[in-house]
Design an enzyme around this catalytic site. Structure first.
Site, PDB file in Angstrom:
ATOM      1  N   GLY A 158       4.958   1.326   4.573  1.00 12.75           N
ATOM      2  CA  GLY A 158       6.306   1.887   4.444  1.00 12.75           C
ATOM      3  C   GLY A 158       7.300   0.981   3.725  1.00 12.75           C
ATOM      4  N   ASN A 187       0.877  -1.176   0.000  1.00 14.73           N
ATOM      5  CA  ASN A 187       0.000   0.000   0.000  1.00 14.73           C
ATOM      6  C   ASN A 187       0.914   1.225   0.000  1.00 14.73           C
ATOM      7  OD1 ASN A 187      -1.810   2.055   0.527  1.00 14.73           O
ATOM      8  ND2 ASN A 187      -2.294   1.393   2.620  1.00 14.73           N
ATOM      9  N   SER A 235       3.394  -1.909  10.282  1.00 16.32           N
ATOM     10  CA  SER A 235       4.850  -1.979  10.466  1.00 16.32           C
ATOM     11  C   SER A 235       5.442  -3.345  10.109  1.00 16.32           C
ATOM     12  CB  SER A 235       5.239  -1.551  11.883  1.00 16.32           C
ATOM     13  OG  SER A 235       4.849  -0.195  12.096  1.00 16.32           O
ATOM     14  N   LYS A 288       0.176   4.295  -0.309  1.00 16.95           N
ATOM     15  CA  LYS A 288      -0.411   5.514   0.276  1.00 16.95           C
ATOM     16  C   LYS A 288      -0.103   6.721  -0.614  1.00 16.95           C
ATOM     17  CE  LYS A 288      -0.154   3.228   4.678  1.00 16.95           C
ATOM     18  NZ  LYS A 288      -0.064   3.302   6.113  1.00 16.95           N
TER      19      LYS A 288
HETATM   20  P1  PGA Z   1       2.805   0.431   7.528  1.00 23.83           P
HETATM   21  O1  PGA Z   1       1.329   0.596   6.906  1.00 23.83           O
HETATM   22  O2  PGA Z   1       3.336  -0.880   6.994  1.00 23.83           O
HETATM   23  O3  PGA Z   1       3.584   1.601   7.036  1.00 23.83           O
HETATM   24  O4  PGA Z   1       2.645   0.388   9.001  1.00 23.83           O
HETATM   25  C1  PGA Z   1       0.474  -0.504   6.734  1.00 23.83           C
HETATM   26  C2  PGA Z   1      -0.846  -0.047   6.183  1.00 23.83           C
HETATM   27  O5  PGA Z   1      -1.339   1.006   6.592  1.00 23.83           O
HETATM   28  O6  PGA Z   1      -1.458  -0.704   5.312  1.00 23.83           O
END
Ligand code: PGA
Length: 263
Positions: free
Chosen positions: A248, A9, A226, A11
């Site tokens: 991330g 993802n 994470s 974002k």
């Molecule tokens: P993150 O995001 O791996 O950066 O914590 C996961 C997500 O929101 O799908």
């Protein structure tokens, strides 16, 4: 055996040129014969760049959000048929960030009402996606406050109940669910393996009751929050965790390929 699924993802990251470069290196790093199903959800504007690079590979493209109406006067919105036309096979729905439930809040709570996705709109989006044969990735998860109050299971059960109103087992056969504890998203804090496994198992129990047992047993339940190369293998080894929704760590092709390797 459920096939593992790892979804990146992105974002609100990557220009079209950056997106193209990132997936060009990803296809070099990941064996197309991998046993793992792999998808990337880029921002709307770089979907086409990613679809072009992925064409002829088994890797799939998804969107991060959608609007449920087919067309019309809905400024700023994107419909399911537009996603299908662009080559999307999946779409994230009910992400805590589109619900306005942020793990680390950098704006006043009143401002996030802008991201007003609710169980009702999540349900409408899922129905619209299924009608277009796009597979929803339904996200559920509790905030830190809800966890500390001992309300994790109650919150998740309510999100699932609301999301699946009027949706049958047959409708959701190819759908995906992701457990994303809000406090673990983008914070570096991962839910511990046993607890992530327990909640994914709880989600499957709920799906058995809402849909039916055989459908619930075939639905992939991902963990997100994470996920990174150093913890992916242990998380994905848990019996109830069928892969990951990765924020991330999906932005760097090498890290993302190592997360896929972990699955
Ligand atoms: P993150 O995001 O791996 O950066 O914590 C996961 C997500 O929101 O799908």
């Amino acid at each position: 055996m459920r096939k593992k699924l790892v979804v990146g993802n992105w974002k609100m990251n990557m220009t079209r040129a950056q997106a193209k470069a990132a997936v060009e290196s990803l296809v070099q790093l990941v064996d197309p014969k991998t046993e793992v199903e792999v998808a990337i959800c880029p921002p709307f504007l770089s979907i086409e760049s990613v679809v072009t690079v992925f064409s002829g590979t088994p890797f799939q493209v998804g969107a991060q959000d959608v609007f449920w109406m087919p067309s019309g006067a809905f400024t700023g919105c994107v419909s399911t048929s537009m996603l299908a036309d662009a080559g999307c096979e999946l779409c994230i729905v009910g992400h805590s960030e589109t619900r306005g439930r942020f793990g680390k809040l950098e704006v006043p709570a009143t401002t996030v009402a802008y991201f007003a996705e609710s169980d009702e709109t999540v349900n409408l989006k899922i129905k619209a996606l299924l009608a277009q044969s796009i597979r929803p990735i339904l996200c559920v998860g509790e905030t830190l406050e809800e966890r500390n109050e001992g309300r994790t299971d109650e919150v998740i059960a309510a999100q699932l109940k609301g999301a699946f109103v009027g949706i049958t087992a047959a409708d959701y056969k190819a759908g995906v669910v992701a457990y994303e504890p809000v406090w673990a998203i983008g914070t570096g804090k991962t839910c511990d393996n046993a607890e992530a496994n327990r909640v994914c198992g709880f989600i499957r129990e709920q799906l058995r009751a809402i849909l039916d047992a055989s459908t619930a047993d075939s639905i992939r339940i991902l963990y997100g929050g994470s996920v990174k190369p150093s913890n992916a293998k242990d998380l994905f080894a848990q019996p109830e965790i069928d892969g990951g929704l990765v924020g991330g760590a999906s932005l760097d092709p090498k890290d993302f390929s190592e997360v896929i390797q972990g699955a």
